[in-house]
Design a protein around this motif. Structure first.
Motif, PDB file in Angstrom:
ATOM      1  N   CYS A 263       0.820  -1.224   0.000  1.00  0.00           N
ATOM      2  CA  CYS A 263       0.000   0.000   0.000  1.00  0.00           C
ATOM      3  C   CYS A 263       0.847   1.265   0.000  1.00  0.00           C
ATOM      4  O   CYS A 263       0.372   2.343  -0.356  1.00  0.00           O
ATOM      5  CB  CYS A 263      -0.932  -0.003   1.205  1.00  0.00           C
ATOM      6  N   ASP A 264       2.097   1.147   0.437  1.00  0.00           N
ATOM      7  CA  ASP A 264       3.057   2.254   0.492  1.00  0.00           C
ATOM      8  C   ASP A 264       2.658   3.359   1.456  1.00  0.00           C
ATOM      9  O   ASP A 264       3.147   4.490   1.363  1.00  0.00           O
ATOM     10  CB  ASP A 264       3.313   2.843  -0.899  1.00  0.00           C
ATOM     11  N   ASN A 265       1.765   3.060   2.390  1.00  0.00           N
ATOM     12  CA  ASN A 265       1.444   4.052   3.425  1.00  0.00           C
ATOM     13  C   ASN A 265       2.662   4.366   4.289  1.00  0.00           C
ATOM     14  O   ASN A 265       2.741   5.444   4.884  1.00  0.00           O
ATOM     15  CB  ASN A 265       0.304   3.539   4.305  1.00  0.00           C
ATOM     16  N   CYS A 266       3.593   3.431   4.360  1.00  0.00           N
ATOM     17  CA  CYS A 266       4.792   3.628   5.177  1.00  0.00           C
ATOM     18  C   CYS A 266       5.819   4.512   4.478  1.00  0.00           C
ATOM     19  O   CYS A 266       6.714   5.053   5.127  1.00  0.00           O
ATOM     20  CB  CYS A 266       5.433   2.273   5.494  1.00  0.00           C
ATOM     21  N   HIS A 267       5.737   4.600   3.149  1.00  0.00           N
ATOM     22  CA  HIS A 267       6.716   5.354   2.359  1.00  0.00           C
ATOM     23  C   HIS A 267       8.139   4.877   2.647  1.00  0.00           C
ATOM     24  O   HIS A 267       9.086   5.661   2.647  1.00  0.00           O
ATOM     25  CB  HIS A 267       6.605   6.862   2.612  1.00  0.00           C
TER      26      HIS A 267
END
Length: 231
Positions: free
Chosen positions: A105-109
């Protein structure tokens, strides 16, 4: 339950054939030395740590009970050696913890936190971030690491940069004893080491060790112990 002689021999023969086909039975019966399977050199004393106490995270991933697991045996032996040398060791049981696979999801970047507030995020990740060394321990499943360990590694994504530059060890066990048995696993590990800019401190590749007695009577336990003791 009674069993006639013919049925007994048939069943026994099938069991023996399974052992032989797995690659561990022949070496066990003949007492073959596993030295040709040795996967890495023992580091010189203090060459990895520079003589300083390290924080080490050992990640096991076998779904079997600990006292039956071949890979957990290697983890215990390395831990024994490392603790005896003054290092701090934390062990995370990936197979019996609350974990979730990365969902991309790449919410963590790539810098956290992860959207999953599971045992990886709450317990393992803080330990890994402060660790000097990560030890990846797995049974060989279809010539690769277990799904339980792969779940952990995929979650490295949430702290990719912060997990860079550490030291690492790979330990694995397998039924097969063919010289190519661990090739795919080792290639994956070496690629991970390169990508994460880790320093490989050793590999214990226990081929022909499909049961606890086989690995306990091989030289691989001592190899794991000595690597830990010499860190």
């Amino acid at each position: 339950m009674l069993i006639n002689r013919r049925t007994f021999l048939k069943v026994s023969g099938m069991g023996a054939m399974t052992l032989f086909l797995s690659g561990c039975g022949l070496s066990a019966l003949l007492g073959t030395d596993h030295e040709s399977n040795a996967s890495g050199k023992i580091p010189e004393k203090g060459s990895i740590s520079g003589g300083k106490a390290m924080k080490i995270v050992v990640i096991t991933s076998s779904p079997h009970p600990k006292d039956e697991s071949t890979s957990c045996y290697l983890a215990d032996r390395l831990t024994e050696g490392a603790k005896g040398a003054g290092h701090e060791v934390f062990t995370f049981d990936a197979a019996n913890s609350d974990t979730h696979p990365c969902r991309g999801c790449d919410n963590c970047h790539m810098d956290g936190p992860c959207v999953f507030k599971d045992d990886i995020e709450k317990t393992l990740m803080p330990k890994m971030l402060e660790a000097d060394m990560l030890v990846l321990v797995t049974p060989l499943y279809y010539y690769g690491m277990s799904a339980q360990l792969k779940t952990i590694i995929d979650r490295f994504y949430s702290r990719t940069t912060k997990l860079n530059g550490k030291k690492s060890i790979l330990m694995a066990t397998a039924y097969n004893s063919a010289d190519w048995t661990m090739e795919a696993l080792v290639t994956h590990y070496n690629t991970l080491v390169r990508y994460m800019n880790w320093q490989d401190a050793g590999q214990v590749l226990a081929r022909g060790c499909g049961s606890r007695p086989l690995v306990e009577h091989s030289e691989f336990g001592e190899q794991a112990y000595q690597i830990g003791a010499n860190l």
